[in-house]
Design an enzyme around this catalytic site. Sequence first.
Site, PDB file in Angstrom:
ATOM      1  N   HIS A   1       0.837  -1.204   0.000  1.00  0.00           N
ATOM      2  CA  HIS A   1       0.000   0.000   0.000  1.00  0.00           C
ATOM      3  C   HIS A   1       0.875   1.259   0.000  1.00  0.00           C
ATOM      4  O   HIS A   1       0.704   2.148  -0.838  1.00  0.00           O
ATOM      5  CB  HIS A   1      -0.910  -0.025   1.234  1.00  0.00           C
ATOM      6  CG  HIS A   1      -1.773   1.194   1.382  1.00  0.00           C
ATOM      7  ND1 HIS A   1      -3.080   1.236   0.962  1.00  0.00           N
ATOM      8  CD2 HIS A   1      -1.508   2.427   1.898  1.00  0.00           C
ATOM      9  CE1 HIS A   1      -3.581   2.434   1.203  1.00  0.00           C
ATOM     10  NE2 HIS A   1      -2.655   3.182   1.781  1.00  0.00           N
ATOM     11  N   GLU A   2       1.820   1.314   0.935  1.00  0.00           N
ATOM     12  CA  GLU A   2       2.660   2.513   1.025  1.00  0.00           C
ATOM     13  C   GLU A   2       3.580   2.625  -0.193  1.00  0.00           C
ATOM     14  O   GLU A   2       3.870   3.730  -0.660  1.00  0.00           O
ATOM     15  CB  GLU A   2       3.469   2.513   2.326  1.00  0.00           C
ATOM     16  CG  GLU A   2       2.624   2.424   3.608  1.00  0.00           C
ATOM     17  CD  GLU A   2       1.513   3.465   3.741  1.00  0.00           C
ATOM     18  OE1 GLU A   2       1.598   4.521   3.084  1.00  0.00           O
ATOM     19  OE2 GLU A   2       0.550   3.209   4.501  1.00  0.00           O
ATOM     20  N   HIS A  12       1.680   4.382  -2.772  1.00  0.00           N
ATOM     21  CA  HIS A  12       1.784   5.837  -2.604  1.00  0.00           C
ATOM     22  C   HIS A  12       3.123   6.335  -3.153  1.00  0.00           C
ATOM     23  O   HIS A  12       3.204   7.357  -3.824  1.00  0.00           O
ATOM     24  CB  HIS A  12       1.737   6.207  -1.117  1.00  0.00           C
ATOM     25  CG  HIS A  12       0.363   6.202  -0.516  1.00  0.00           C
ATOM     26  ND1 HIS A  12      -0.621   7.059  -0.934  1.00  0.00           N
ATOM     27  CD2 HIS A  12      -0.167   5.471   0.494  1.00  0.00           C
ATOM     28  CE1 HIS A  12      -1.728   6.849  -0.195  1.00  0.00           C
ATOM     29  NE2 HIS A  12      -1.472   5.888   0.676  1.00  0.00           N
ATOM     30  N   GLU A  50      -4.606   7.807  -2.599  1.00  0.00           N
ATOM     31  CA  GLU A  50      -5.164   6.513  -2.194  1.00  0.00           C
ATOM     32  C   GLU A  50      -5.521   5.670  -3.412  1.00  0.00           C
ATOM     33  O   GLU A  50      -5.480   4.441  -3.346  1.00  0.00           O
ATOM     34  CB  GLU A  50      -6.386   6.715  -1.302  1.00  0.00           C
ATOM     35  CG  GLU A  50      -6.038   7.112   0.115  1.00  0.00           C
ATOM     36  CD  GLU A  50      -5.222   6.061   0.855  1.00  0.00           C
ATOM     37  OE1 GLU A  50      -5.564   4.860   0.777  1.00  0.00           O
ATOM     38  OE2 GLU A  50      -4.239   6.434   1.509  1.00  0.00           O
TER      39      GLU A  50
HETATM   40 ZN    ZN Z   1      -2.814   5.226   2.145  1.00  0.00          ZN
END
Ligand code: ZN
Length: 510
Positions: free
Chosen positions: A264-265, A268, A303
């Site tokens: 997830h990161e 980003h 996101e």
């Molecule tokens: Zn996030």
Amino acid sequence: MTAYDALQEHIAALNDLLNVLNILKWDTRTQMPPGGSQTRGYQLATVSRLAREHFTSETTARLLDAAEKEIAGEDPDSYRVRAVQQTRQYYEIVRRIPADLLARRATLAPISEQVWHEAKQHNDFARFAPYLQQMLDLAREQAEAIGYEEHPFDALVFEYEPSMTAAKLQALFDALKAGLLPLLEQIVAHDRPLEKDLWAREYPLDRQRAFALEMAQRIGYDLERGRLDVAPHPFEISFTRHDVRITTRYDLHYWPMAFFGTLHEAGHALYEQNVDPALTRTALTTDFLGQYAVGGTSYGAHEASSRLWENLIGRSRAFWGAHFGRLREVFPEQLADADADLFYRAVNRVRPSLIRVEADEVTYNLHIMLRVEIEMGLLDGSLRVSDLPEVWRAKMKEYLGVVPETDSQGPLQDVHWSGGSFGSFPGYTVGNVMSAQLLDAARQQVSGLDDALTAGDYAPLLGWLTEHFYRHGRAYSADEILQRCTGRPLHVEPYLAYLRGKFSDLYGLQ
Ligand code: ZN
């Protein structure tokens, strides 16, 4: 030097100050011992004040006036015009926010975060409540200073999601609920335990870290310009595209936490690392309000990137078809009796649960709706801080059918409010919806994309995202990006179709 260049040089210094603040924030959340919180508060307040003084100065006004004259008549979609426009827009907003309000918030935030951390550890909501109240009062003051037409939430959500309002969000939520609630009901009715419990086993942390980092690099995260650390509440943060850091946290048994957190990161980070190098230290990578959507255009757009890589790619059948073999090399004893199909089902099991960051794709947005509704109530005064534990339990029961036994598993679970962030939660749901719309468009525009994904080759997808989305930094809004590359503004159908398709298949639904 042209007037435009003179303005950019001035903004570059602001960008430097804001990145110094981000380095301090990264340190606060990953390295700083508890005793450092008070003096760190002073440091953050001082640098914030310098940044604000620099930006709200008469020099900015003079340089802006000159640059506006110089770019008059140029292509309204060009980076030059967008850079000047955004500088003007945020110049007017930041001047409306009193300096002492920002200083009070910057001083209080690290102390409040520290108290939140202790309160969460000891399940002691009452300890955190006075700090939450102070943070809420500051947020209300900020909303009044910025101004709004309908709801104070509109002024705050603007900082994270400029094209959103409370009313627009409610419409989006209604459309989502209409699709999600019946799907969830069907899934719960068809749910049965998997034949093996893969998370009853131990996964040594050093090997968890190594595999997560290997996959982060595989999707394109560049460690020459990045690093992975541990944080109790994981996040990504960048100090220009040349230094983009991610964090995660580990559970010896629950392998998905660190892995999907890292992915997830890293999602980003891919956004930040792939912004056009020409935009470095310009207005189009400057987060004027000092939030975390640093080089990206909004929280929701950020996101969209993290969720696309974590969920649409990382939790897909194709991904585990490509990488389960490698994972079993890393954990041979733990996964000796598992195969890619079982593993795919294990990382996609839907179960209404208490913790947002561990929620599956189907229930996740219900956690967000609960928080956003509570924020709106706290801001317009229809809810009090002392009501929070009870309201939380009631809403959990209504949306998810489960109720937390402790406040640590309830209103104390997220860091956001302790740092004074109100209005950031909608970005998670906007991001989910946007991620499916983007991947749909990539599928239509990149021939052979699914073959590449099945082979574990992410370069074609990363290339498309960079070309149409990442490289523009903050030049275009989330809606403009969607309009440009999908032909429509944000809409829920691709996301609902994705969830229905994936989970009907997984759960054998009609
Ligand atoms: Zn996030």
